[in-house]
Design an enzyme around this catalytic site. Structure first.
Site, PDB file in Angstrom:
ATOM      1  N   ASN A   1      23.603 -14.319  61.370  1.00  0.00           N
ATOM      2  CA  ASN A   1      22.808 -13.292  62.054  1.00  0.00           C
ATOM      3  C   ASN A   1      21.664 -12.926  61.112  1.00  0.00           C
ATOM      4  O   ASN A   1      21.875 -12.209  60.140  1.00  0.00           O
ATOM      5  CB  ASN A   1      23.697 -12.073  62.364  1.00  0.00           C
ATOM      6  CG  ASN A   1      22.897 -10.920  62.955  1.00  0.00           C
ATOM      7  OD1 ASN A   1      21.714 -11.067  63.257  1.00  0.00           O
ATOM      8  ND2 ASN A   1      23.540  -9.778  63.120  1.00  0.00           N
ATOM      9  N   TRP A   2      20.492 -13.447  61.421  1.00  0.00           N
ATOM     10  CA  TRP A   2      19.351 -13.240  60.513  1.00  0.00           C
ATOM     11  C   TRP A   2      18.682 -11.879  60.710  1.00  0.00           C
ATOM     12  O   TRP A   2      17.664 -11.581  60.073  1.00  0.00           O
ATOM     13  CB  TRP A   2      18.322 -14.370  60.680  1.00  0.00           C
ATOM     14  CG  TRP A   2      18.803 -15.681  60.121  1.00  0.00           C
ATOM     15  CD1 TRP A   2      19.833 -15.864  59.248  1.00  0.00           C
ATOM     16  CD2 TRP A   2      18.276 -16.991  60.380  1.00  0.00           C
ATOM     17  NE1 TRP A   2      19.995 -17.195  58.952  1.00  0.00           N
ATOM     18  CE2 TRP A   2      19.043 -17.909  59.637  1.00  0.00           C
ATOM     19  CE3 TRP A   2      17.240 -17.472  61.168  1.00  0.00           C
ATOM     20  CZ2 TRP A   2      18.797 -19.280  59.654  1.00  0.00           C
ATOM     21  CZ3 TRP A   2      16.992 -18.845  61.198  1.00  0.00           C
ATOM     22  CH2 TRP A   2      17.753 -19.736  60.448  1.00  0.00           C
ATOM     23  N   LYS A   3      19.212 -11.085  61.614  1.00  0.00           N
ATOM     24  CA  LYS A   3      18.707  -9.726  61.840  1.00  0.00           C
ATOM     25  C   LYS A   3      17.177  -9.723  61.880  1.00  0.00           C
ATOM     26  O   LYS A   3      16.566 -10.604  62.477  1.00  0.00           O
ATOM     27  CB  LYS A   3      19.273  -8.779  60.774  1.00  0.00           C
ATOM     28  CG  LYS A   3      20.811  -8.815  60.722  1.00  0.00           C
ATOM     29  CD  LYS A   3      21.414  -7.691  59.952  1.00  0.00           C
ATOM     30  CE  LYS A   3      22.937  -7.794  59.973  1.00  0.00           C
ATOM     31  NZ  LYS A   3      23.617  -6.679  59.378  1.00  0.00           N
TER      32      LYS A   3
ATOM     33  N   HIS B   1      26.234  -5.095  68.605  1.00  0.00           N
ATOM     34  CA  HIS B   1      26.190  -4.968  67.148  1.00  0.00           C
ATOM     35  C   HIS B   1      26.061  -3.484  66.783  1.00  0.00           C
ATOM     36  O   HIS B   1      25.374  -2.726  67.478  1.00  0.00           O
ATOM     37  CB  HIS B   1      25.012  -5.763  66.583  1.00  0.00           C
ATOM     38  CG  HIS B   1      25.125  -5.940  65.099  1.00  0.00           C
ATOM     39  ND1 HIS B   1      24.816  -4.927  64.221  1.00  0.00           N
ATOM     40  CD2 HIS B   1      25.556  -6.977  64.347  1.00  0.00           C
ATOM     41  CE1 HIS B   1      25.045  -5.357  62.984  1.00  0.00           C
ATOM     42  NE2 HIS B   1      25.498  -6.602  63.036  1.00  0.00           N
TER      43      HIS B   1
ATOM     44  N   GLU C   1      33.583  -5.926  62.706  1.00  0.00           N
ATOM     45  CA  GLU C   1      32.662  -5.609  61.611  1.00  0.00           C
ATOM     46  C   GLU C   1      32.779  -4.117  61.288  1.00  0.00           C
ATOM     47  O   GLU C   1      32.165  -3.284  61.986  1.00  0.00           O
ATOM     48  CB  GLU C   1      31.219  -5.905  62.016  1.00  0.00           C
ATOM     49  CG  GLU C   1      30.950  -7.354  62.314  1.00  0.00           C
ATOM     50  CD  GLU C   1      29.464  -7.705  62.175  1.00  0.00           C
ATOM     51  OE1 GLU C   1      29.176  -8.680  61.479  1.00  0.00           O
ATOM     52  OE2 GLU C   1      28.614  -7.008  62.736  1.00  0.00           O
TER      53      GLU C   1
ATOM     54  N   SER D   1      29.292  -7.997  54.777  1.00  0.00           N
ATOM     55  CA  SER D   1      29.058  -8.356  53.373  1.00  0.00           C
ATOM     56  C   SER D   1      29.769  -9.630  52.932  1.00  0.00           C
ATOM     57  O   SER D   1      30.205  -9.745  51.793  1.00  0.00           O
ATOM     58  CB  SER D   1      29.470  -7.205  52.452  1.00  0.00           C
ATOM     59  OG  SER D   1      28.619  -6.108  52.633  1.00  0.00           O
TER      60      SER D   1
ATOM     61  N   GLY E   1      25.542 -11.736  57.816  1.00  0.00           N
ATOM     62  CA  GLY E   1      24.196 -11.182  57.876  1.00  0.00           C
ATOM     63  C   GLY E   1      23.359 -11.650  56.691  1.00  0.00           C
ATOM     64  O   GLY E   1      22.919 -12.810  56.633  1.00  0.00           O
ATOM     65  N   GLY E   2      23.152 -10.756  55.732  1.00  0.00           N
ATOM     66  CA  GLY E   2      22.252 -11.012  54.606  1.00  0.00           C
ATOM     67  C   GLY E   2      22.426 -12.385  53.955  1.00  0.00           C
ATOM     68  O   GLY E   2      21.445 -13.109  53.732  1.00  0.00           O
TER      69      GLY E   2
HETATM   70  P1  13P Z   1      26.007  -8.411  56.236  1.00  0.00           P
HETATM   71  O1  13P Z   1      26.674  -9.741  56.067  1.00  0.00           O
HETATM   72  O2  13P Z   1      24.599  -8.366  55.712  1.00  0.00           O
HETATM   73  O3  13P Z   1      26.873  -7.296  55.719  1.00  0.00           O
HETATM   74  O4  13P Z   1      25.870  -8.160  57.800  1.00  0.00           O
HETATM   75  C1  13P Z   1      26.999  -8.293  58.595  1.00  0.00           C
HETATM   76  C2  13P Z   1      26.560  -8.199  59.983  1.00  0.00           C
HETATM   77  O5  13P Z   1      26.176  -7.141  60.450  1.00  0.00           O
HETATM   78  C3  13P Z   1      26.552  -9.445  60.771  1.00  0.00           C
HETATM   79  O6  13P Z   1      26.342  -9.199  62.106  1.00  0.00           O
END
Ligand code: 13P
Length: 268
Positions: free
Chosen positions: A15-17, A102, A174, A225, A246-247
């Site tokens: 998820n590249w947000k 989300h 999550e 994370s 995510g990150g």
């Molecule tokens: P992170 O991996 O950056 O904590 O994000 C998790 C997330 O929200 C994936 O949808």
């Protein structure tokens, strides 16, 4: 020998947000394609979820590979006067997966459980597999409301779904307090056994709706994370089918290392 807990092929989702720009997204897609070529599709389902404007370009970068494309969001109506939003119809032909519910959408865009349930319906109607995010906030955790919260979030989604529809859904547990503030910034993490307990609850709520053998087909992931260093204990727990990242997913080498860890846990 493949462990019985992984009879469902593991899923690793990026998820590249709102992190990567257009050129960076395409570069990252090419790099991930190269770095995961031997594992994608066969040992793990790998899904990239870029931002809307680059979906088509990233799709182009994935043609001929076994990587899948997902969107980060869709609207709960099929069309209408919703400036800036994107409907399932508009995503048809582009994606196979879509993230819904989300915590960042729930928090910053006021999305309710009912809206999330309608988004799931839209996604299924368009033939997509929704990745439905659930999880408790810090306050809910401190007030020991985690189980009630997660149960309610899942119940509202599943109560309208048939066995066939539900088996196409993925859930991602999550915990909101475990989600990082950005690439390279890990948040606190739950005890993997505790997280797995919540993930089993998700499957149990699905089983109450469609029966336990059908609910075995529903895939339940962990997110929050996750890095290559931290992922192993989560995916080694029974009943955990992969991760939503995510990150760390914005760094191709790190994301590919996460995929390798998940596949290795599946084989051990
Ligand atoms: P992170 O991996 O950056 O904590 O994000 C998790 C997330 O929200 C994936 O949808």
């Amino acid at each position: 020998m493949v462990r019985s807990v992984f009879h469902r092929r593991p899923v690793v989702i990026a998820n590249w947000k709102m992190y990567l720009g257009a050129a960076e997204s395409v570069r990252a897609a090419h790099a991930i394609r190269r770095l995961t070529a031997r594992l994608a599709g066969r040992d793990a389902e790998i899904v990239l979820c870029p931002c809307f404007p680059v979906l088509a370009e990233v799709r182009g970068a994935l043609v001929g590979s076994r990587l899948q494309l997902g969107a980060q969001e869709l609207h709960h109506e099929p069309s209408g006067p919703y400036t800036g939003d994107v409907s399932a119809n508009q995503l048809r032909g582009l994606i196979r997966y879509v993230v819904v519910g989300h915590s960042e959408r729930r928090r910053f865009h006021g999305e309710t459980d009912e809206m999330v349930a309608r988004k799931v319906q839209q996604a299924l109607r368009a033939g997509f597999s929704p990745i439905i995010c659930v999880g408790e906030t810090t306050e809910e955790r401190e007030e020991e409301k985690t189980i009630a919260k997660v149960r309610r979030q899942v119940e509202i989604v599943v109560r309208e779904l048939s066995r066939l529809s539900l088996s196409r859904c993925l859930f991602a547990y999550e915990p909101v307090w475990a989600i990082s503030a950005g690439p390279g910034m890990e948040g606190p993490q739950p005890d993997p056994a505790e997280a797995a307990h919540l993930m089993r609850l998700v499957r149990k709520v699905a089983a109450d709706r469609i029966g336990s053998s059908a609910a075995e087909r529903v895939r339940v992931l962990y997110g929050g994370s996750v890095t290559a260093k931290t992922v192993r204990p989560f995916v080694s727990e029974p009943g955990v089918d992969g991760v939503l990242v995510g990150g760390a997913s914005t760094k191709p080498a790190e994301f590919a290392a996460i995929v390798r860890e998940v596949v290795a846990a599946c084989r051990s």
